[in-house]
Design an enzyme around this catalytic site. Structure first.
Site, short mmCIF file in Angstrom:
data_model
loop_
_atom_site.label_atom_id
_atom_site.label_comp_id
_atom_site.label_asym_id
_atom_site.label_seq_id
_atom_site.Cartn_x
_atom_site.Cartn_y
_atom_site.Cartn_z
CG PHE A 251 -2.22 -0.84 0.86
CD1 PHE A 251 -3.44 -0.24 0.62
CD2 PHE A 251 -2.14 -2.22 0.74
CE1 PHE A 251 -4.55 -0.99 0.28
CE2 PHE A 251 -3.25 -2.98 0.41
CZ PHE A 251 -4.45 -2.36 0.19
N GLY A 259 -9.82 3.95 -4.60
CA GLY A 259 -11.23 3.85 -4.98
C GLY A 259 -11.76 2.50 -4.56
CB CYS A 262 -13.96 -1.59 0.78
SG CYS A 262 -14.90 -3.10 0.53
NE ARG A 330 -19.28 -2.22 -5.75
CZ ARG A 330 -19.65 -3.20 -4.91
NH1 ARG A 330 -20.63 -2.99 -4.06
NH2 ARG A 330 -19.06 -4.37 -4.93
N1 LIG Z 1 -16.41 -6.19 -2.05
C1 LIG Z 1 -15.40 -6.32 -1.23
O1 LIG Z 1 -14.24 -6.40 -1.64
C2 LIG Z 1 -15.62 -6.38 0.27
C3 LIG Z 1 -14.58 -6.78 1.09
C4 LIG Z 1 -14.78 -6.85 2.45
C5 LIG Z 1 -16.03 -6.48 2.98
N2 LIG Z 1 -17.01 -6.05 2.15
C6 LIG Z 1 -18.29 -5.70 2.75
O2 LIG Z 1 -19.21 -6.77 2.53
C7 LIG Z 1 -20.54 -6.28 2.34
C8 LIG Z 1 -21.08 -6.76 1.02
O3 LIG Z 1 -20.30 -6.18 -0.01
P1 LIG Z 1 -20.37 -6.72 -1.51
O4 LIG Z 1 -19.31 -6.03 -2.26
O5 LIG Z 1 -20.43 -8.20 -1.51
O6 LIG Z 1 -21.82 -6.13 -1.93
P2 LIG Z 1 -22.64 -6.48 -3.25
O7 LIG Z 1 -23.41 -5.25 -3.56
O8 LIG Z 1 -21.75 -7.08 -4.28
O9 LIG Z 1 -23.65 -7.63 -2.77
C9 LIG Z 1 -24.71 -7.45 -1.90
C10 LIG Z 1 -25.82 -8.43 -2.29
O10 LIG Z 1 -26.80 -8.46 -1.25
C11 LIG Z 1 -28.06 -8.66 -1.87
N3 LIG Z 1 -29.12 -8.29 -0.92
C12 LIG Z 1 -29.46 -7.07 -0.46
N4 LIG Z 1 -30.48 -7.17 0.43
C13 LIG Z 1 -30.77 -8.48 0.55
C14 LIG Z 1 -31.72 -9.23 1.31
N5 LIG Z 1 -32.57 -8.64 2.16
N6 LIG Z 1 -31.74 -10.58 1.16
C15 LIG Z 1 -30.91 -11.20 0.31
N7 LIG Z 1 -29.99 -10.55 -0.44
C16 LIG Z 1 -29.93 -9.20 -0.32
C17 LIG Z 1 -27.98 -7.78 -3.11
O11 LIG Z 1 -28.96 -8.17 -4.08
C18 LIG Z 1 -26.55 -8.05 -3.58
O12 LIG Z 1 -26.47 -9.11 -4.51
C19 LIG Z 1 -20.43 -4.76 2.46
O13 LIG Z 1 -20.71 -4.37 3.78
C20 LIG Z 1 -18.97 -4.49 2.14
O14 LIG Z 1 -18.50 -3.31 2.73
C21 LIG Z 1 -16.85 -6.01 0.81
#
Ligand SMILES: NC(=O)c1ccc[n+]([C@@H]2O[C@H](COP(=O)([O-])OP(=O)(O)OC[C@H]3O[C@@H](n4cnc5c(N)ncnc54)[C@H](O)[C@@H]3O)[C@@H](O)[C@H]2O)c1
Length: 463
Positions: A251, A259, A262, A330
């Site tokens: 990092f 960006g 997260c 994003r």
């Molecule tokens: N993307 C990453 O690299 C990453 C890494 C670590 C932590 N996170 C955290 O993990 C969490 C999820 O992130 P993501 O990137 O996977 O999000 P994402 O937007 O890719 O996925 C979220 C999913 O949840 C579904 N959803 C929403 N409400 C729902 C419900 N009531 N029932 C069933 N499904 C539902 C949505 O349709 C979507 O497919 C966030 O809090 C994020 O900050 C993400």
């Protein structure tokens, strides 16, 4: 063990597939019917190396199911919540509406002694509120809410999930601890450290870690700006810093600003939480502000490379995702960069190996191309915005022949100045003015114009 994963997005799908691969019986539930239908057909809705194979294997071995309804949740040993927690429109707090509605939906269906695990990144105190909702809906039940934040990186998600630096389990309940430890047992056997902490502490660990990473990136970005002013090379500075074990080399890559899905939203959410509790995190506030300005300011580098104006000119932008090996756009730095280039009157030709469909939703005005070379066609400058592998060895002679001007703005510092000089390119980087000056001098000494493009002006070094 039987595991239900609520949310089959980036984190839910990767975690669910990996848990299935450990041997657990996993059902991934998502409200998005198209996503579930695609997954059932074996189509992976995100670009993540190796995920298609992992999902296919575990579906065929009947350990991984997909559903739009939380069927079978009544028999689950652990229910993970991995729905999104984006920035709330208007104030930057984490939007917890997806979390709370998911909890309300599953509450009546959960087993009486359910272990509900929050994998989503949620502000301190969210676990308490989830517990309150569950208690209200099921006053007689003995449920426990655990915080188990996820640290995987997009683009290396499966490796990260299976080789975590640590597993954080936030609960004071002994039964909940042993259930989650059992879910992760295959990793525990591989000696991944498990950190048992209180739930609020676990929630804060995730935000503190992301804010620290964001700070490290922003720190080296500001040092890069200083390098440009004083004639130092940021890559050498970063190496000199990173070899110190107390600092570490990760990092510390200067670039166009952080960006992704997260870091921007999590730094903002931490700032808001800290304000609410009257303990502001001023360093993080500065980091967020500096980073926001930086992304758009990258357009100034392109303007400087083209002698002060890009109106009516064509700029090729390579890389639209926020980092390589993902289709996630994003908060990608490419978005404010391209918006600023458009605002300054340029035409933008864009190419990304995976993120074009996502980018089209956010940047309708871009001319989307099928390759880096098609994007470079007749361009006055080419900007490397994301360091995909395939951009690391571009055919510079071919580029010089097809571009209007031989100008490359490398926002990821992936080329050497001498090779750009040999190829007669005007080459601008982040925080390497000395390299640029040397390269400019070398370029001036060489005979120019053996292709279609010729440099428009001598390189002057610092921007
Ligand atoms: N993307 C990453 O690299 C990453 C890494 C670590 C932590 N996170 C955290 O993990 C969490 C999820 O992130 P993501 O990137 O996977 O999000 P994402 O937007 O890719 O996925 C979220 C999913 O949840 C579904 N959803 C929403 N409400 C729902 C419900 N009531 N029932 C069933 N499904 C539902 C949505 O349709 C979507 O497919 C966030 O809090 C994020 O900050 C993400």
């Amino acid at each position: 063990m039987r595991v239900t994963m609520i949310g089959a997005g980036y984190v839910g799908l990767v975690s669910g597939a990996c848990f299935a691969d450990f041997g657990h019986d996993v059902t991934c539930v998502d409200k998005d019917a198209n996503r579930i239908a695609a997954l059932r057909r074996g189509e992976i809705p995100i670009f993540e190396p190796g995920l298609d194979q992992l999902v296919a294997t575990n579906i065929s071995q009947r350990r991984l199911q997909f559903s739009t309804e939380p069927t079978g949740i009544g028999e689950a040993d652990a229910v993970f919540i991995a729905v999104g927690t984006p920035s709330r429109r208007g104030d930057g707090h984490a939007d917890l509406s997806y979390i709370y509605s998911a909890v309300r939906e599953i509450a009546p269906l959960l087993p009486p002694s359910a272990i509900v695990v929050t994998k989503s990144t949620v502000p301190v105190g969210t676990g308490d509120e989830i517990e309150r909702i569950l208690r209200e809906a099921r006053p007689d039940a003995d449920m426990h809410v655990v915080s188990n934040p996820e640290f995987l990186r997009e683009g290396a998600a499966i490796y990260d999930f299976k080789h975590p630096d640590r597993i954080v389990i936030g609960t004071d309940d002994a039964r909940a601890r042993s259930v989650i430890a059992e879910v992760y047992r295959p990793l525990y056997l591989n000696a991944a450290p498990i950190l048992y902490v209180g739930r609020r502490t676990a929630e804060l660990i995730k935000y503190a870690a992301n804010a620290f990473l964001a700070t490290k990136i922003t720190f080296i970005n500001e040092i890069a700006d200083l390098c440009e002013s004083v004639g130092a090379d940021v890559q050498d500075v970063a190496r000199g810093m990173g070899l110190d074990n107390r600092i570490g080399s990760k990092f510390l890559h200067a670039g166009p600003g952080f960006g992704g899905s997260c870091l921007p939203k999590d730094t903002m959410a931490l700032i808001k939480t800290a304000h609410d509790y009257g303990a502001p995190v001023r360093i993080v506030e500065t980091v967020a502000a500096v980073n926001e300005q930086r992304k758009r300011a990258m357009a100034r580098k392109v303007v400087a490379a083209l002698d002060g104006s890009i109106r009516g000119k064509t700029i090729a932008v390579l890389g639209l995702s926020f980092k390589p090996n993902t289709d996630d756009t994003r908060d990608s730095p490419s978005i404010p960069l391209i918006t600023a280039l458009h605002d300054l009157g340029a035409t933008v030709r864009g190419y990304d190996p995976a993120a074009m469909e996502q980018a089209k939703l956010q940047l309708p005005g871009v001319v989307y191309c099928d390759s880096a070379y098609e994007a470079a066609e007749d361009a006055h400058a080419l900007v490397i915005a994301t360091e995909w592998e395939q951009f690391r060895a571009l055919d510079l002679d071919r580029l010089r022949t097809i571009m209007q001007e031989p100008v490359i703005v490398d926002l990821r510092n992936i080329y050497r100045a001498d090779e750009m000089a040999r190829a007669n390119f005007r080459y601008l980087t982040i925080g390497r003015p000395d390299a640029e000056r040397k390269q400019g001098a070398a370029a001036r000494r060489r005979k120019l114009g053996n292709g279609k493009a010729t440099p428009s002006k001598e390189l002057t070094g610092a921007l």
